[in-house]
Write a protein that holds these residues in place. Structure first.
Motif, PDB file in Angstrom:
ATOM      1  N   TYR A 252      51.825 -31.497  29.260  1.00  0.00           N
ATOM      2  CA  TYR A 252      53.034 -31.853  29.990  1.00  0.00           C
ATOM      3  C   TYR A 252      53.626 -30.623  30.683  1.00  0.00           C
ATOM      4  O   TYR A 252      54.016 -30.653  31.842  1.00  0.00           O
ATOM      5  CB  TYR A 252      53.981 -32.439  28.946  1.00  0.00           C
ATOM      6  N   ARG A 253      53.632 -29.518  29.947  1.00  0.00           N
ATOM      7  CA  ARG A 253      54.214 -28.293  30.470  1.00  0.00           C
ATOM      8  C   ARG A 253      53.385 -27.727  31.630  1.00  0.00           C
ATOM      9  O   ARG A 253      53.928 -27.121  32.559  1.00  0.00           O
ATOM     10  CB  ARG A 253      54.311 -27.267  29.342  1.00  0.00           C
TER      11      ARG A 253
ATOM     12  N   HIS B 280      62.536 -34.236  29.324  1.00  0.00           N
ATOM     13  CA  HIS B 280      62.002 -33.650  28.098  1.00  0.00           C
ATOM     14  C   HIS B 280      62.755 -34.147  26.870  1.00  0.00           C
ATOM     15  O   HIS B 280      62.210 -34.238  25.782  1.00  0.00           O
ATOM     16  CB  HIS B 280      62.083 -32.115  28.184  1.00  0.00           C
TER      17      HIS B 280
ATOM     18  N   PHE C 194      60.983 -34.589  34.952  1.00  0.00           N
ATOM     19  CA  PHE C 194      60.553 -34.383  33.577  1.00  0.00           C
ATOM     20  C   PHE C 194      61.754 -34.577  32.649  1.00  0.00           C
ATOM     21  O   PHE C 194      62.661 -33.744  32.621  1.00  0.00           O
ATOM     22  CB  PHE C 194      59.977 -32.970  33.401  1.00  0.00           C
TER      23      PHE C 194
ATOM     24  N   GLN D 173      54.635 -29.116  34.703  1.00  0.00           N
ATOM     25  CA  GLN D 173      55.914 -28.510  35.074  1.00  0.00           C
ATOM     26  C   GLN D 173      55.707 -27.163  35.764  1.00  0.00           C
ATOM     27  O   GLN D 173      56.443 -26.823  36.697  1.00  0.00           O
ATOM     28  CB  GLN D 173      56.787 -28.316  33.831  1.00  0.00           C
TER      29      GLN D 173
ATOM     30  N   SER E 256      52.387 -31.264  24.274  1.00  0.00           N
ATOM     31  CA  SER E 256      53.431 -30.763  25.166  1.00  0.00           C
ATOM     32  C   SER E 256      52.901 -29.729  26.153  1.00  0.00           C
ATOM     33  O   SER E 256      53.492 -29.534  27.220  1.00  0.00           O
ATOM     34  CB  SER E 256      54.577 -30.155  24.344  1.00  0.00           C
TER      35      SER E 256
ATOM     36  N   ASN F 273      59.016 -37.186  27.329  1.00  0.00           N
ATOM     37  CA  ASN F 273      58.508 -36.473  26.161  1.00  0.00           C
ATOM     38  C   ASN F 273      59.166 -37.048  24.905  1.00  0.00           C
ATOM     39  O   ASN F 273      60.371 -36.907  24.706  1.00  0.00           O
ATOM     40  CB  ASN F 273      58.797 -34.976  26.265  1.00  0.00           C
TER      41      ASN F 273
END
Length: 352
Positions: free
Chosen positions: A39-40, A166, A164, A43, A36, A279
């Protein structure tokens, strides 16, 4: 615009990692390895282009929470988070690179010193930007909206378009279960609150739901999406073969059914975003729903770049079967998040 590579340094479990990216990027690994955080990191780059980097870092608990969480080398006292991305405009053969740094000192973006910003003007020379930035603002957010710097504006709009997803709420108060204003919705909001308008746009504006109908039939036991002509609000329901004379409203559907419909709206909307990040999309889904989900991912990959974080080996296998994309196994290496088989340059050996 294709996201070609990313770099993250000193962010949470990301000590220093650079990756080349492709059309479909599939990450799989155990809990706690840092999937994550990859992925973050994307962001946060998007947040910088929106002028919300300081807000997002504060929401994580501040710099001390966001900084590298592993052991430090001898003599290291403080860190600066460094995030970098590279986008390729294939039509015009232009490469955009953007790096953002955040630390315990003033953040420098482009040519910025405190509130002062210098930018390259039409004559090719650096010149002072007439406005001063607030401490919480980023230079790219100001310049991207100024209207005088087309390259910066193009880059910012490209990243601003990323979506995104999530995780969708599926409880009884979920926005996925509620009607919404009857306005044209070319793509799904990240919280899914305009899902009914997305379906209405597909049914009554595009008038083409063949692929969407096929996915719903395959995943939901032959169900059919029912979308009345919107009046003040847009609504939708499902009709099942065993109950042909009744339309089930979203509040009556299971969590897995509602979640699949949310993913369908994200992946099959009227206008797909340049990057779709999912996600753990398999959460709450019955195993029979995974092949139709992989089909939707493959269809969306025709026009969007896809980023998937998953625990599901069956979903990873289904995506690979349809798209040829190998899963990137996320691991811990010397306390830091890493991709199995990846070189320091960010290239992954396909034989690994």
């Amino acid at each position: 615009m294709l996201l070609r590579s990313m770099f993250a340094q000193n962010y949470r479990s990301l000590r220093s990692i650079r990756m080349d990216l492709s059309g479909i990027n599939l990450f799989i690994g155990e809990n706690g390895v840092g999937k994550s955080n990859l992925y973050r990191a994307l962001q946060l780059i998007q947040a910088a282009t929106r002028g919300r980097l300081a807000h997002e870092i504060a929401a994580e608990g501040g710099m001390f929470s966001a900084l590298w969480s592993g052991p430090r080398r001898d003599g290291e006292r403080s860190f600066r988070i460094r995030l970098e991305t590279e986008l390729l405009d294939e039509e015009r053969a232009i490469t955009f690179r953007y790096r953002v740094e955040a630390g315990l000192r003033p953040v420098t973006m482009m040519k910025r010193a405190g509130p002062a910003i210098a930018v390259r003007g039409p004559n090719g020379r650096m010149q002072d930007y007439p406005e001063q930035a607030l401490p919480s603002e980023t230079a790219i957010a100001l310049l991207g909206d100024a209207g005088h710097y087309p390259e910066i504006g193009t880059f910012r709009r490209a990243i601003d378009g990323w979506r995104f997803f999530h995780g969708f709420r599926t409880d009884r108060l979920s926005q996925l279960r509620a009607p919404c204003l009857a306005v044209t919705a070319p793509l799904l909001d990240e919280d899914g609150n305009n899902i009914a308008a997305v379906f209405a746009t597909l049914v009554h504006t595009r008038e083409d739901t063949v692929d969407l109908d096929r996915a719903i039939v395959a995943a939901l036991g032959g169900a059919r999406l029912v979308v009345p002509l919107p009046e003040e609000t847009a609504q939708f329901g499902l009709s099942f073969p065993e109950f042909p004379n009744r339309v089930f409203q979203p509040r009556e559907l299971s969590d897995g059914q509602v979640r699949f419909l949310g993913l369908a709206a994200a992946l099959m909307s009227y206008r797909l975003p340049p990057l779709i990040a999912l996600n753990e999309p398999e959460a709450s889904l019955h195993p029979d729903m995974l092949p139709p989900l992989a089909d939707m991912i493959a269809d969306a990959a025709q026009s969007s770049q896809i980023w998937i974080v998953t625990h599901s080996e069956p979903l990873a296998a289904a995506v690979r079967e349809r798209c040829g994309a190998r899963a990137r196994h996320v691991v811990r290496q010397d306390g830091a998040t890493w991709i199995e088989g990846m070189r320091l340059t960010g290239v992954i050996d396909e034989d690994e």
